[in-house]
Design an enzyme around this catalytic site. Structure first.
Site, PDB file in Angstrom:
ATOM      1  CB  CYS A   1     180.890  16.783 -24.925  1.00 55.24           C
ATOM      2  SG  CYS A   1     181.042  18.096 -26.128  1.00 55.24           S
TER       3      CYS A   1
ATOM      4  N   GLY B   1     186.915   6.855 -20.836  1.00 56.34           N
ATOM      5  CA  GLY B   1     186.697   5.527 -21.405  1.00 56.34           C
ATOM      6  C   GLY B   1     186.909   5.522 -22.912  1.00 56.34           C
TER       7      GLY B   1
ATOM      8  CB  THR C   1     185.434   3.620 -17.237  1.00 55.39           C
ATOM      9  OG1 THR C   1     184.198   2.911 -17.046  1.00 55.39           O
ATOM     10  CG2 THR C   1     186.372   2.720 -18.016  1.00 55.39           C
ATOM     11  CB  ILE C   2     183.424   2.094 -12.140  1.00 59.34           C
ATOM     12  CG1 ILE C   2     182.065   2.258 -12.833  1.00 59.34           C
ATOM     13  CG2 ILE C   2     183.774   3.295 -11.278  1.00 59.34           C
ATOM     14  CD1 ILE C   2     180.886   2.209 -11.863  1.00 59.34           C
ATOM     15  CG  ASP C   3     181.260   0.463 -16.758  1.00 58.93           C
ATOM     16  OD1 ASP C   3     180.835   0.323 -15.597  1.00 58.93           O
ATOM     17  OD2 ASP C   3     180.645   1.100 -17.625  1.00 58.93           O
TER      18      ASP C   3
ATOM     19  NE  ARG D   1     162.289 -10.531   3.157  1.00 58.50           N
ATOM     20  CZ  ARG D   1     162.019  -9.503   3.936  1.00 58.50           C
ATOM     21  NH1 ARG D   1     162.989  -8.701   4.325  1.00 58.50           N
ATOM     22  NH2 ARG D   1     160.793  -9.272   4.316  1.00 58.50           N
TER      23      ARG D   1
ATOM     24  CG  MET E   1     176.470   1.344 -12.021  1.00 54.63           C
ATOM     25  SD  MET E   1     177.292   2.929 -11.964  1.00 54.63           S
ATOM     26  CE  MET E   1     175.877   4.016 -12.085  1.00 54.63           C
TER      27      MET E   1
ATOM     28  CD  GLU F   1     173.709 -18.095  -2.785  1.00 55.66           C
ATOM     29  OE1 GLU F   1     173.631 -16.866  -2.927  1.00 55.66           O
ATOM     30  OE2 GLU F   1     174.258 -18.628  -1.799  1.00 55.66           O
TER      31      GLU F   1
ATOM     32  CE  LYS G   1     173.754 -21.831  -0.724  1.00 57.55           C
ATOM     33  NZ  LYS G   1     174.272 -21.671  -2.093  1.00 57.55           N
TER      34      LYS G   1
HETATM   35  P1  ADP Z   1     183.464   6.967 -22.004  1.00 53.90           P
HETATM   36  O1  ADP Z   1     184.575   7.863 -22.397  1.00 53.90           O
HETATM   37  O2  ADP Z   1     183.434   6.692 -20.516  1.00 53.90           O
HETATM   38  O3  ADP Z   1     183.363   5.736 -22.872  1.00 53.90           O
HETATM   39  P2  ADP Z   1     181.255   8.124 -23.448  1.00 53.90           P
HETATM   40  O4  ADP Z   1     181.095   6.975 -24.384  1.00 53.90           O
HETATM   41  O5  ADP Z   1     180.034   8.780 -22.904  1.00 53.90           O
HETATM   42  O6  ADP Z   1     182.119   7.783 -22.174  1.00 53.90           O
HETATM   43  O7  ADP Z   1     182.153   9.220 -24.216  1.00 53.90           O
HETATM   44  C1  ADP Z   1     182.542  10.397 -23.556  1.00 53.90           C
HETATM   45  C2  ADP Z   1     182.623  11.499 -24.554  1.00 53.90           C
HETATM   46  O8  ADP Z   1     183.607  11.195 -25.556  1.00 53.90           O
HETATM   47  C3  ADP Z   1     181.357  11.751 -25.355  1.00 53.90           C
HETATM   48  O9  ADP Z   1     180.409  12.494 -24.644  1.00 53.90           O
HETATM   49  C4  ADP Z   1     181.925  12.525 -26.520  1.00 53.90           C
HETATM   50  O10 ADP Z   1     182.223  13.844 -26.139  1.00 53.90           O
HETATM   51  C5  ADP Z   1     183.249  11.801 -26.772  1.00 53.90           C
HETATM   52  N1  ADP Z   1     183.068  10.774 -27.822  1.00 53.90           N
HETATM   53  C6  ADP Z   1     182.482   9.579 -27.704  1.00 53.90           C
HETATM   54  N2  ADP Z   1     182.476   8.924 -28.888  1.00 53.90           N
HETATM   55  C7  ADP Z   1     183.081   9.734 -29.776  1.00 53.90           C
HETATM   56  C8  ADP Z   1     183.372   9.657 -31.184  1.00 53.90           C
HETATM   57  N3  ADP Z   1     183.034   8.583 -31.899  1.00 53.90           N
HETATM   58  N4  ADP Z   1     183.997  10.704 -31.762  1.00 53.90           N
HETATM   59  C9  ADP Z   1     184.336  11.794 -31.046  1.00 53.90           C
HETATM   60  N5  ADP Z   1     184.080  11.940 -29.731  1.00 53.90           N
HETATM   61  C10 ADP Z   1     183.457  10.934 -29.090  1.00 53.90           C
HETATM   62  O1  F6P Z   2     180.785   4.918 -15.643  1.00 56.17           O
HETATM   63  C1  F6P Z   2     180.177   3.883 -16.376  1.00 56.17           C
HETATM   64  C2  F6P Z   2     178.769   3.761 -15.931  1.00 56.17           C
HETATM   65  O2  F6P Z   2     178.857   3.652 -14.554  1.00 56.17           O
HETATM   66  C3  F6P Z   2     177.917   2.633 -16.469  1.00 56.17           C
HETATM   67  O3  F6P Z   2     178.143   1.391 -15.925  1.00 56.17           O
HETATM   68  C4  F6P Z   2     176.558   3.161 -16.195  1.00 56.17           C
HETATM   69  O4  F6P Z   2     175.558   2.561 -16.888  1.00 56.17           O
HETATM   70  C5  F6P Z   2     176.709   4.583 -16.573  1.00 56.17           C
HETATM   71  O5  F6P Z   2     178.047   4.918 -16.253  1.00 56.17           O
HETATM   72  C6  F6P Z   2     175.745   5.501 -15.933  1.00 56.17           C
HETATM   73  O6  F6P Z   2     176.237   6.804 -15.980  1.00 56.17           O
HETATM   74  P1  F6P Z   2     175.362   8.122 -15.921  1.00 56.17           P
HETATM   75  O7  F6P Z   2     174.356   7.927 -14.881  1.00 56.17           O
HETATM   76  O8  F6P Z   2     176.379   9.164 -15.601  1.00 56.17           O
HETATM   77  O9  F6P Z   2     174.765   8.272 -17.286  1.00 56.17           O
END
Ligand code: ADP
Ligand code: F6P
Length: 326
Positions: free
Chosen positions: A77, A106, A130-132, A167, A174, A192, A218
């Site tokens: 958003c 995240g 978050t998976i990251d 191969r 991700m 590797e 290998k």
């Molecule tokens: P994540 O929370 O996984 O890091 P995003 O970076 O896409 O994922 O952020 C998710 C949502 O959090 C954004 O779409 C936005 O709605 C809100 N958001 C991100 N950065 C900000 C910010 N600097 N100020 C206010 N809301 C934010």
């Molecule tokens: O959830 C984190 C993450 O998986 C990143 O590693 C990846 O690049 C991104 O989301 C992709 O998300 P989407 O396809 O929802 O934009």
């Protein structure tokens, strides 16, 4: 400042991750046990500003502990970065009688939460999801463990066919700004080579490593590539290896398969524990905090401790991976 919390809202925001449902279940049931009413807000901040929410009951979170995705849905958003949009959200919360918010997401989602707290005095608690695994202040984010297991399973399968056909494979995992999945998967599959998001690719070294492997018999190689800012970058890397170094490879981009599936026991356990602690933090007058995992313990820390980190502590193990892939 102390405030009696009677009603809370919960939302999931940003990329979904396996285990988010475990956290939602834990938050809802802990809150109900504490006599707190819970609204489930749909699709993150997007649903909040559209007033899309409903009251949750103990049974509305039944039979979800084993399911990936998020029953609350999620979204990005971008407009939430603007104060007038957050003001609308604050008004909706006030109209609904919602005293506090729990945000599973995240570092971006946490930035939105901090702004809501600082501008409109709304108590907020973050749960890292978050998976990251790219949030500072916590050793662990919900979904990382499941994503790693999924990727390991895929790499093991690819290794079978790589070996049968002599191969080299480039397997992309991700992580737009994080190499955590790549490093862990690289170590756990005996890859590797592991290419980090931040890496300028050292083609000469990769080619030399593959040739050294061939000399000692290998016949196949696995190179794990962290996705970085350009999903599919493995195709470019494969093309350079072929054109400049005469090394042909097959490419496999694992993609969103890593974001789905039933959460592992670690993800279920920590998501459940963080969900419970998040609610208890609110009852304890902690109003701009996060439930995190540090040294195996679930703790409550200031939300401002939880910003993004481009690369995780796992990077320290990259040398180990290299020293074993001789
Ligand atoms: P994540 O929370 O996984 O890091 P995003 O970076 O896409 O994922 O952020 C998710 C949502 O959090 C954004 O779409 C936005 O709605 C809100 N958001 C991100 N950065 C900000 C910010 N600097 N100020 C206010 N809301 C934010
Ligand atoms: O959830 C984190 C993450 O998986 C990143 O590693 C990846 O690049 C991104 O989301 C992709 O998300 P989407 O396809 O929802 O934009």
């Amino acid at each position: 400042m102390s405030k009696k919390i009677k009603t809370i809202g919960i939302l999931t925001s940003g990329g979904d991750s396996p285990g988010m449902n475990c956290a939602v279940r834990s938050v809802v049931r802990t809150a109900i046990s504490e006599g707190i009413k819970v609204y489930g807000i749909q699709r993150g901040y997007k649903g909040l500003i559209k007033n899309e929410m409903q009251e949750m009951t103990a049974s509305s979170v039944g039979n979800i502990i084993q399911r990936g995705g998020t029953i609350l849905y999620t979204s990005r958003c971008p407009e939430f970065k603007e104060k007038h949009v957050r003001e609308k959200a604050a008004q909706i919360l006030e109209d609904r009688g919602i005293d506090a918010l729990i945000i599973i997401g995240g570092d971006g989602s946490f930035k939105g939460a901090i702004a809501l707290n600082e501008e409109f005095n709304i108590p907020v608690i973050g749960i890292p999801g978050t998976i990251d695994n790219d949030i500072s202040g916590t050793d662990y984010t919900i979904g990382f463990d499941t994503a790693v297991e999924t990727a390991i399973d895929a790499v093991d399968k690819i290794r079978d066919t790589a070996q049968a056909n002599d191969r080299t494979f480039l397997i992309e995992v991700m992580g737009a700004r994080s190499s955590s999945i790549a490093v862990k998967v690289g170590i756990c599959t005996g890859a590797e080579n592991v290419l980090l998001t931040s890496d300028k690719v050292d083609y000469k070294k990769i080619a030399a490593d593959i040739r050294r492997g061939l000399r000692r018999g290998k016949n196949s190689s696995i190179i794990i590539v962290a996705e970085g800012e350009k999903p599919g970058r493995s195709y470019d890397i494969g093309a350079v290896l072929e054109d400049m170094h005469d090394i042909s490879s097959r490419i496999c981009v694992l993609g969103h398969i890593q974001r789905g599936g039933s959460p592992t026991s670690n993800d279920r356990f920590y998501a459940t524990a963080m969900g419970q602690q998040a609610v208890l933090a609110l009852t304890n007058n902690q109003f701009q905090h996060a439930a995190v995992v540090k040294a195996g313990k679930v703790q409550i820390v200031p939300l401002s401790d939880c910003s993004s980190k481009s690369d995780h502590a796992l990077i320290d193990f990259i040398g180990m991976a290299e020293s074993l892939s001789i």
